[in-house]
Design a protein around this motif. Structure first.
Motif, short mmCIF file in Angstrom:
data_model
loop_
_atom_site.label_atom_id
_atom_site.label_comp_id
_atom_site.label_asym_id
_atom_site.label_seq_id
_atom_site.Cartn_x
_atom_site.Cartn_y
_atom_site.Cartn_z
N THR A 66 -132.38 61.24 -10.06
CA THR A 66 -132.71 60.18 -9.11
C THR A 66 -133.34 60.68 -7.81
OG1 THR A 66 -130.55 60.23 -8.00
CG2 THR A 66 -130.77 58.79 -9.95
N GLY A 67 -133.17 61.95 -7.51
CA GLY A 67 -133.66 62.47 -6.23
C GLY A 67 -132.79 62.08 -5.05
N GLU A 68 -131.59 61.57 -5.35
CA GLU A 68 -130.62 61.20 -4.32
C GLU A 68 -129.30 61.90 -4.63
OE1 GLU A 68 -130.44 56.92 -4.34
OE2 GLU A 68 -132.40 56.75 -3.37
N ALA A 69 -128.52 62.20 -3.59
CA ALA A 69 -127.29 62.96 -3.77
C ALA A 69 -126.18 62.13 -4.39
CB ALA A 69 -126.82 63.53 -2.44
N TRP A 70 -125.59 62.69 -5.44
CA TRP A 70 -124.40 62.16 -6.09
C TRP A 70 -123.35 63.26 -6.05
CZ3 TRP A 70 -123.74 57.47 -8.90
CH2 TRP A 70 -124.87 56.66 -8.94
N TYR A 71 -122.12 62.90 -5.80
CA TYR A 71 -121.05 63.87 -5.72
C TYR A 71 -119.87 63.41 -6.56
CZ TYR A 71 -123.65 65.35 -1.55
OH TYR A 71 -124.62 65.77 -0.69
N TRP A 72 -118.90 64.31 -6.71
CA TRP A 72 -117.63 63.97 -7.32
C TRP A 72 -116.61 63.93 -6.20
CZ3 TRP A 72 -115.84 61.78 -11.47
CH2 TRP A 72 -114.47 61.80 -11.70
N SER A 73 -115.98 62.78 -6.00
CA SER A 73 -114.95 62.65 -4.98
C SER A 73 -113.63 63.16 -5.53
CB SER A 73 -114.80 61.18 -4.56
OG SER A 73 -113.68 61.04 -3.71
N ARG A 74 -113.16 64.25 -4.96
CA ARG A 74 -111.87 64.80 -5.41
C ARG A 74 -110.72 63.91 -4.99
NH1 ARG A 74 -111.75 70.86 -3.45
NH2 ARG A 74 -112.15 69.78 -1.50
N SER A 75 -110.83 63.25 -3.84
CA SER A 75 -109.72 62.41 -3.37
C SER A 75 -109.64 61.10 -4.16
CB SER A 75 -109.86 62.12 -1.87
OG SER A 75 -111.08 61.46 -1.61
N ARG A 76 -110.80 60.55 -4.54
CA ARG A 76 -110.80 59.29 -5.30
C ARG A 76 -110.91 59.52 -6.81
NH1 ARG A 76 -114.66 58.23 -1.25
NH2 ARG A 76 -116.28 58.21 -2.83
N ASN A 77 -111.21 60.76 -7.19
CA ASN A 77 -111.35 61.11 -8.59
C ASN A 77 -112.40 60.24 -9.29
OD1 ASN A 77 -110.53 62.97 -10.57
ND2 ASN A 77 -109.26 61.43 -11.56
N GLU A 78 -113.58 60.14 -8.63
CA GLU A 78 -114.65 59.33 -9.20
C GLU A 78 -116.02 59.81 -8.73
OE1 GLU A 78 -113.80 55.37 -7.80
OE2 GLU A 78 -114.73 55.73 -5.86
N LEU A 79 -117.03 59.44 -9.50
CA LEU A 79 -118.41 59.72 -9.14
C LEU A 79 -118.75 58.93 -7.88
CD1 LEU A 79 -120.64 61.43 -10.46
CD2 LEU A 79 -121.45 59.35 -11.54
N TRP A 80 -119.57 59.53 -7.01
CA TRP A 80 -119.84 58.93 -5.70
C TRP A 80 -121.32 59.10 -5.36
CZ3 TRP A 80 -118.53 62.77 -1.34
CH2 TRP A 80 -118.90 62.27 -0.09
N HIS A 81 -122.03 57.99 -5.24
CA HIS A 81 -123.43 58.00 -4.81
C HIS A 81 -123.41 57.93 -3.30
CE1 HIS A 81 -127.58 55.83 -4.77
NE2 HIS A 81 -127.71 57.12 -4.51
N LYS A 82 -123.69 59.05 -2.64
CA LYS A 82 -123.60 59.12 -1.19
C LYS A 82 -124.50 58.07 -0.56
CE LYS A 82 -122.73 60.70 2.92
NZ LYS A 82 -121.69 60.01 3.63
N GLY A 83 -123.90 57.22 0.27
CA GLY A 83 -124.64 56.20 0.99
C GLY A 83 -124.73 54.86 0.29
N ALA A 84 -124.17 54.74 -0.90
CA ALA A 84 -124.27 53.48 -1.65
C ALA A 84 -123.67 52.31 -0.87
CB ALA A 84 -123.60 53.61 -3.01
N THR A 85 -122.61 52.55 -0.13
CA THR A 85 -122.01 51.47 0.67
C THR A 85 -122.38 51.56 2.15
OG1 THR A 85 -119.96 52.72 0.90
CG2 THR A 85 -120.06 51.13 -0.90
N SER A 86 -122.61 52.77 2.66
CA SER A 86 -122.89 52.95 4.09
C SER A 86 -124.37 52.86 4.44
CB SER A 86 -122.37 54.32 4.56
OG SER A 86 -123.14 55.35 3.94
N GLY A 87 -125.24 53.00 3.43
CA GLY A 87 -126.68 53.06 3.69
C GLY A 87 -127.16 54.46 4.03
N GLN A 88 -126.24 55.42 4.08
CA GLN A 88 -126.59 56.80 4.43
C GLN A 88 -127.00 57.60 3.18
OE1 GLN A 88 -122.84 57.78 6.23
NE2 GLN A 88 -123.43 56.97 8.21
N ILE A 89 -127.93 57.02 2.44
CA ILE A 89 -128.43 57.66 1.22
C ILE A 89 -129.04 59.01 1.58
CG2 ILE A 89 -130.18 57.51 -0.63
CD1 ILE A 89 -128.03 55.45 -1.06
N GLN A 90 -128.71 60.03 0.80
CA GLN A 90 -129.29 61.36 1.01
C GLN A 90 -130.40 61.57 0.00
OE1 GLN A 90 -125.99 64.11 0.76
NE2 GLN A 90 -125.29 63.61 2.82
N ARG A 91 -131.64 61.54 0.48
CA ARG A 91 -132.80 61.79 -0.38
C ARG A 91 -133.05 63.30 -0.41
NH1 ARG A 91 -137.95 62.88 -0.51
NH2 ARG A 91 -138.30 62.87 1.73
N ILE A 92 -133.09 63.84 -1.61
CA ILE A 92 -133.25 65.28 -1.77
C ILE A 92 -134.69 65.70 -1.48
CG2 ILE A 92 -132.99 67.25 -3.34
CD1 ILE A 92 -130.36 65.68 -2.85
#
Length: 138
Positions: free
Chosen positions: A59-85
């Motif tokens: 996608t060219g955007e940052a996705w992470y694994w949240s260790r605290s929530r134990n789930e895939l996390w698209h950075k900025g999906a809710t905050s708008g702070q999308i990280q474009r690589i």
């Protein structure tokens, strides 16, 4: 599900080869440092599993694994702070990633509302010798 990355091979291939063969830890994660593509400021440290890394590349955007929530996390999906690589690098033994990003929204990356998660300096109290935290001005 088919693994998106080949397993690491011989040391020479990992260190000098042209294939991305990440060395995920026992927990299935690789560390990823995100820095601002324009000024080089370190923004955050997060972790990626194979799926997060594959989605980031796709996608060219940052996705992470949240260790605290134990789930895939698209950075900025809710905050708008999308990280474009802008650029992704891997270290010599392919167990850490560095991404240069342009951040959307208000430009913040930390859940505290700050631009960077690294907003405190670790110092030593001259009287007690104890480690203390000092807010940075940045």
């Amino acid at each position: 599900m088919t693994e998106p990355f080949e397993r690491p091979g011989a040391r020479a291939e990992v260190e000098e080869g042209a294939r991305l063969t990440p060395r995920f830890g026992a927990d299935g994660l690789v560390s990823c440092i995100a820095v601002d593509a324009h000024d080089g400021q370190v923004l955050m440290l997060a972790h990626m599993n194979a799926e997060a890394l594959a989605r980031t590349i796709e996608t060219g955007e940052a996705w992470y694994w949240s260790r605290s929530r134990n789930e895939l996390w698209h950075k900025g999906a809710t905050s708008g702070q999308i990280q474009r690589i802008v650029e992704m690098r891997v270290d010599c033994d392919q167990d850490a990633l560095l991404i240069r990003v342009e951040v959307g929204g208000d430009g913040g990356c930390c859940h505290t509302g700050r631009r960077s998660c690294f907003y405190r300096t670790v110092s030593r109290d001259p009287e007690t010798g104890a480690a203390i935290l000092i807010p940075s001005g940045r």
